[in-house]
Design a protein around this motif. Structure first.
Motif, PDB file in Angstrom:
ATOM      1  N   VAL A   1       0.830  -1.216   0.000  1.00  0.00           N
ATOM      2  CA  VAL A   1       0.000   0.000   0.000  1.00  0.00           C
ATOM      3  C   VAL A   1       0.863   1.264   0.000  1.00  0.00           C
ATOM      4  O   VAL A   1       0.526   2.266  -0.647  1.00  0.00           O
ATOM      5  CB  VAL A   1      -0.953  -0.013   1.220  1.00  0.00           C
TER       6      VAL A   1
ATOM      7  N   LEU B   1       1.847   2.727  -3.294  1.00  0.00           N
ATOM      8  CA  LEU B   1       0.683   3.211  -4.054  1.00  0.00           C
ATOM      9  C   LEU B   1       0.149   4.541  -3.512  1.00  0.00           C
ATOM     10  O   LEU B   1      -0.217   5.431  -4.286  1.00  0.00           O
ATOM     11  CB  LEU B   1      -0.450   2.169  -3.997  1.00  0.00           C
TER      12      LEU B   1
ATOM     13  N   GLU C   1      -0.835 -11.304   6.549  1.00  0.00           N
ATOM     14  CA  GLU C   1      -1.320 -11.788   7.847  1.00  0.00           C
ATOM     15  C   GLU C   1      -0.205 -12.457   8.650  1.00  0.00           C
ATOM     16  O   GLU C   1      -0.194 -12.405   9.880  1.00  0.00           O
ATOM     17  CB  GLU C   1      -2.466 -12.783   7.568  1.00  0.00           C
TER      18      GLU C   1
ATOM     19  N   LEU D   1     -12.796  -4.839   2.648  1.00  0.00           N
ATOM     20  CA  LEU D   1     -13.053  -5.424   3.960  1.00  0.00           C
ATOM     21  C   LEU D   1     -12.769  -4.420   5.075  1.00  0.00           C
ATOM     22  O   LEU D   1     -13.539  -4.276   6.016  1.00  0.00           O
ATOM     23  CB  LEU D   1     -12.223  -6.689   4.175  1.00  0.00           C
TER      24      LEU D   1
ATOM     25  N   ASP E   1     -15.667  -2.992   7.494  1.00  0.00           N
ATOM     26  CA  ASP E   1     -15.657  -3.835   8.684  1.00  0.00           C
ATOM     27  C   ASP E   1     -14.561  -3.456   9.674  1.00  0.00           C
ATOM     28  O   ASP E   1     -14.826  -2.820  10.694  1.00  0.00           O
ATOM     29  CB  ASP E   1     -15.539  -5.312   8.235  1.00  0.00           C
TER      30      ASP E   1
ATOM     31  N   PRO F   1      -6.811  -6.314  -5.726  1.00  0.00           N
ATOM     32  CA  PRO F   1      -7.041  -7.534  -6.519  1.00  0.00           C
ATOM     33  C   PRO F   1      -8.512  -7.974  -6.420  1.00  0.00           C
ATOM     34  O   PRO F   1      -9.133  -7.819  -5.364  1.00  0.00           O
ATOM     35  CB  PRO F   1      -6.123  -8.572  -5.862  1.00  0.00           C
TER      36      PRO F   1
HETATM   37  P1  NAD Z   1      -5.033  -7.243   4.311  1.00  0.00           P
HETATM   38  O1  NAD Z   1      -4.849  -6.108   5.205  1.00  0.00           O
HETATM   39  O2  NAD Z   1      -4.043  -8.332   4.368  1.00  0.00           O
HETATM   40  O3  NAD Z   1      -5.153  -6.712   2.804  1.00  0.00           O
HETATM   41  C1  NAD Z   1      -5.303  -7.641   1.756  1.00  0.00           C
HETATM   42  C2  NAD Z   1      -4.202  -7.458   0.704  1.00  0.00           C
HETATM   43  O4  NAD Z   1      -4.480  -6.299  -0.083  1.00  0.00           O
HETATM   44  C3  NAD Z   1      -2.826  -7.235   1.294  1.00  0.00           C
HETATM   45  O5  NAD Z   1      -1.867  -7.851   0.482  1.00  0.00           O
HETATM   46  C4  NAD Z   1      -2.696  -5.713   1.227  1.00  0.00           C
HETATM   47  O6  NAD Z   1      -1.363  -5.290   1.238  1.00  0.00           O
HETATM   48  C5  NAD Z   1      -3.365  -5.416  -0.066  1.00  0.00           C
HETATM   49  N1  NAD Z   1      -3.925  -4.087  -0.227  1.00  0.00           N
HETATM   50  C6  NAD Z   1      -4.508  -3.319   0.711  1.00  0.00           C
HETATM   51  N2  NAD Z   1      -5.046  -2.227   0.158  1.00  0.00           N
HETATM   52  C7  NAD Z   1      -4.779  -2.293  -1.170  1.00  0.00           C
HETATM   53  C8  NAD Z   1      -5.085  -1.462  -2.269  1.00  0.00           C
HETATM   54  N3  NAD Z   1      -5.828  -0.371  -2.125  1.00  0.00           N
HETATM   55  N4  NAD Z   1      -4.641  -1.831  -3.489  1.00  0.00           N
HETATM   56  C9  NAD Z   1      -3.946  -2.981  -3.643  1.00  0.00           C
HETATM   57  N5  NAD Z   1      -3.638  -3.812  -2.655  1.00  0.00           N
HETATM   58  C10 NAD Z   1      -4.058  -3.469  -1.422  1.00  0.00           C
HETATM   59  O7  NAD Z   1      -6.472  -7.940   4.527  1.00  0.00           O
HETATM   60  P2  NAD Z   1      -7.914  -7.349   4.832  1.00  0.00           P
HETATM   61  O8  NAD Z   1      -8.853  -8.300   4.216  1.00  0.00           O
HETATM   62  O9  NAD Z   1      -8.015  -5.908   4.531  1.00  0.00           O
HETATM   63  O10 NAD Z   1      -8.003  -7.485   6.412  1.00  0.00           O
HETATM   64  C11 NAD Z   1      -7.914  -8.730   7.045  1.00  0.00           C
HETATM   65  C12 NAD Z   1      -7.488  -8.515   8.470  1.00  0.00           C
HETATM   66  O11 NAD Z   1      -8.468  -7.720   9.128  1.00  0.00           O
HETATM   67  C13 NAD Z   1      -7.343  -9.780   9.273  1.00  0.00           C
HETATM   68  O12 NAD Z   1      -6.139  -9.733   9.996  1.00  0.00           O
HETATM   69  C14 NAD Z   1      -8.540  -9.749  10.209  1.00  0.00           C
HETATM   70  O13 NAD Z   1      -8.277 -10.390  11.436  1.00  0.00           O
HETATM   71  C15 NAD Z   1      -8.760  -8.294  10.381  1.00  0.00           C
HETATM   72  N6  NAD Z   1     -10.137  -7.919  10.727  1.00  0.00           N
HETATM   73  C16 NAD Z   1     -10.325  -7.127  11.795  1.00  0.00           C
HETATM   74  C17 NAD Z   1     -11.593  -6.724  12.149  1.00  0.00           C
HETATM   75  C18 NAD Z   1     -11.797  -5.794  13.298  1.00  0.00           C
HETATM   76  O14 NAD Z   1     -12.931  -5.566  13.711  1.00  0.00           O
HETATM   77  N7  NAD Z   1     -10.744  -5.215  13.816  1.00  0.00           N
HETATM   78  C19 NAD Z   1     -12.687  -7.133  11.400  1.00  0.00           C
HETATM   79  C20 NAD Z   1     -12.462  -7.944  10.300  1.00  0.00           C
HETATM   80  C21 NAD Z   1     -11.175  -8.329   9.970  1.00  0.00           C
END
Ligand code: NAD
Ligand code: MG
Length: 360
Positions: free
Chosen positions: A45, A48, A73, A132, A136, A174
Motif C-alpha cells: 500500500v 501506491l 497476515e 473489507l 468492517d 485484486p
Molecule cells: P489485508 O490487510 O491483508 O489486505 C489484503 C491485501 O491487499 C494485502 O496484500 C494488502 O497489502 C493489499 N492491499 C490493501 N489495500 C490495497 C489497495 N488499495 N490496493 C492494492 N492492494 C491493497 O487484509 P484485509 O482483508 O483488509 O483485512 C484482514 C485482516 O483484518 C485480518 O487480519 C482480520 O483479522 C482483520 N479484521 C479485523 C476486524 C476488526 O474488527 N478489527 C474485522 C475484520 C477483519
C-alpha cells in the motif's frame, strides 16, 4: 462525500466515505492533537498511496513520520508490532502524536493496537484501503495481533478518532480481495438489513465492476449497520456477536486449511452457507432462502461450499473459537433473511448435518 457518525458518547467519531479523500488533509486536521503524525502502512500500500497522504499532510504543516511493514497476515505478530514502536521511539513521537493506519485490515489492526499501547494510548486514525477494512475492520475499535496459538488473541478495544474511506483506493485492489470484502457486505444484509439485502440482489454486478456510486452506497450502508451495532454493544456482550455470522464455521475452514489458503471473506461465505443450512434445518429458512443467499455469494465470486475437512475436524476446530462460552458453542443463525439470532442450543448432530450438506 458521505459522512456517518459512530455514536459512542465522548468517543464518538465520523466515518467519511468518498473519492479522493487521501488528499483531504482538511478532514484530518480537526482530529489531530498536535501537528505531528506517524503513518503505519505496508510494502504494498505504501508505494501506491503513502506519498499522496504525506504530501497533503505536509502541505498543511503537519510533521510526518512513516513506517512500512511487510505485507500479509503472517506478519501480524509481536516482532512486526515492535517495528512500529522502534520507529515511534526513534523519531521521538509523543503521546499526543496521532498514529494513522493506511492499509487493509492487517495494518489497521496492528496500527490500532500499537496506538492503544504506545505511551498507554495515542490518538488513532484509520484510512482503510481494502473493501473489507472499509466496511468492517476500520470501524468499531477492535485491534489485535495474532499469537502462534490463535488469531487475534492479543489485542485491545481502542476506537479511532476518524475513519477515512477513499473508494478510489479500491481500484488497485485484486479482484479476489474485493470479493472477500463483499462477503462482509452481504453479511450486514443477512443479519439486520433486509432492505439492503434486496438492494444487493439488484446491484451486485455493479459492485463487482467497482462502480463508484454503488460502492459508496454499499460501504455507507455497511458502516451504518456496523456503527449501530457497535454503539449498542461496544465490547461484544450481546448484539455485536451477530457480526460473527458464518465466522465460527469460517474460522474452522481458515485454520483447517492453514491460514492464507482461503481468504477470510471466502471462508465466511462458505461458513455463512453452513449457518444458513442449519437455520433451514431448524425451520427458520426455506429452500428458496438458502438458494437466494447462495446465488448472492456466487455472483460476488465467493465459494458456497466449504472444503471437505471431515465433520469431526470442523467441530473440533469450532470448539476452539473465541465465541465458545462455558463450553457451549454460540452460533449466529438466521431467523429469517435480515434477522440474525444468537443460538446456543443446536445439537452437535444438527450442526454436523449442516456442515456435511455444505461441504464439497
Ligand atoms: P489485508 O490487510 O491483508 O489486505 C489484503 C491485501 O491487499 C494485502 O496484500 C494488502 O497489502 C493489499 N492491499 C490493501 N489495500 C490495497 C489497495 N488499495 N490496493 C492494492 N492492494 C491493497 O487484509 P484485509 O482483508 O483488509 O483485512 C484482514 C485482516 O483484518 C485480518 O487480519 C482480520 O483479522 C482483520 N479484521 C479485523 C476486524 C476488526 O474488527 N478489527 C474485522 C475484520 C477483519
Ligand atoms: Mg470478518
Amino acid at each position: 462525500m458521505r459522512t456517518l457518525n459512530v455514536a459512542l458518547g465522548d468517543r464518538a467519531y465520523p466515518i467519511h466515505i468518498g473519492r479522493g479523500l487521501l488528499d483531504r488533509a482538511d478532514l484530518v486536521l480537526p482530529h489531530l492533537k498536535t501537528r505531528r503524525v506517524a503513518i503505519v502502512t505496508n510494502d504494498v500500500v505504501g508505494p501506491l498511496y503513502l506519498h499522496r497522504l504525506c504530501s497533503a499532510l505536509e502541505a498543511a504543516g503537519v510533521q510526518v513520520s512513516a513506517v512500512s511493514l511487510p505485507d500479509g497476515e503472517a506478519h501480524k505478530d509481536w516482532a512486526t508490532l515492535n517495528r512500529i514502536f522502534d520507529v515511534l521511539l526513534a523519531e521521538r513521537c509523543e503521546r499526543s502524536t496521532t498514529l494513522i493506519a493506511l492499509g487493509g485490515g492487517v495494518v489497521g489492526d496492528m496500527g490500532g493496537f500499537a496506538a492503544a499501547c504506545y505511551q498507554r494510548g495515542m490518538p488513532f486514525i484509520q484510512i482503510p484501503t481494502t473493501l473489507l477494512a472499509q466496511v468492517d475492520s476500520s470501524v468499531g475499535g477492535k485491534t489485535a495481533i495474532n499469537h502462534p496459538l490463535g488469531k487475534n488473541m492479543i489485542g485491545a478495544f481502542y476506537q479511532p478518532r476518524l475513519v477515512l474511506a477513499d473508494i478510489e483506493t479500491l481500484n488497485t485492489l485484486p479482484g479476489r480481495e474485493l470479493s472477500a470484502g463483499l462477503a462482509e457486505v452481504i453479511k450486514y444484509g443477512l443479519i439486520r438489513d433486509a432492505e439492503f439485502l434486496g438492494w444487493l440482489e439488484g446491484n451486485l454486478e455493479r459492485l463487482v465492476a467497482r462502480e463508484p456510486d454503488a460502492l459508496a452506497h454499499a460501504i455507507e450502508r455497511s458502516c451504518r449497520n456496523k456503527a449501530e451495532v457497535v454503539a449498542a454493544d461496544e465490547t461484544e456482550r450481546g448484539e455485536r456477536a451477530l457480526l460473527n455470522l458464518g465466522h465460527t464455521f469460517g474460522h474452522a475452514i481458515e485454520t483447517g486449511l492453514g491460514y492464507g489458503e482461503w481468504l477470510h471473506g471466502e471462508a465466511v461465505a462458505a461458513g455463512t452457507m453452513m449457518a444458513v443450512e442449519l437455520s433451514r434445518r431448524l425451520g427458520w429458512l426455506s429452500e428458496v432462502d438458502v438458494a437466494r443467499v447462495a446465488a448472492l455469494f456466487e455472483r460476488a465470486g465467493l465459494p458456497v461450499y466449504g472444503p471437505k475437512l471431515g465433520v469431526e475436524r470442523y467441530l473440533d476446530l469450532m470448539a476452539h473459537d473465541k465465541k465458545v462460552e462455558a463450553g457451549r458453542l454460540r452460533l449466529i443463525l438466521l431467523r429469517s433473511l435480515g434477522q440474525g439470532v444468537i443460538h446456543a442450543d443446536a445439537s452437535p448432530a444438527e450442526i454436523s448435518k449442516a456442515i456435511e450438506a455444505r461441504c464439497r
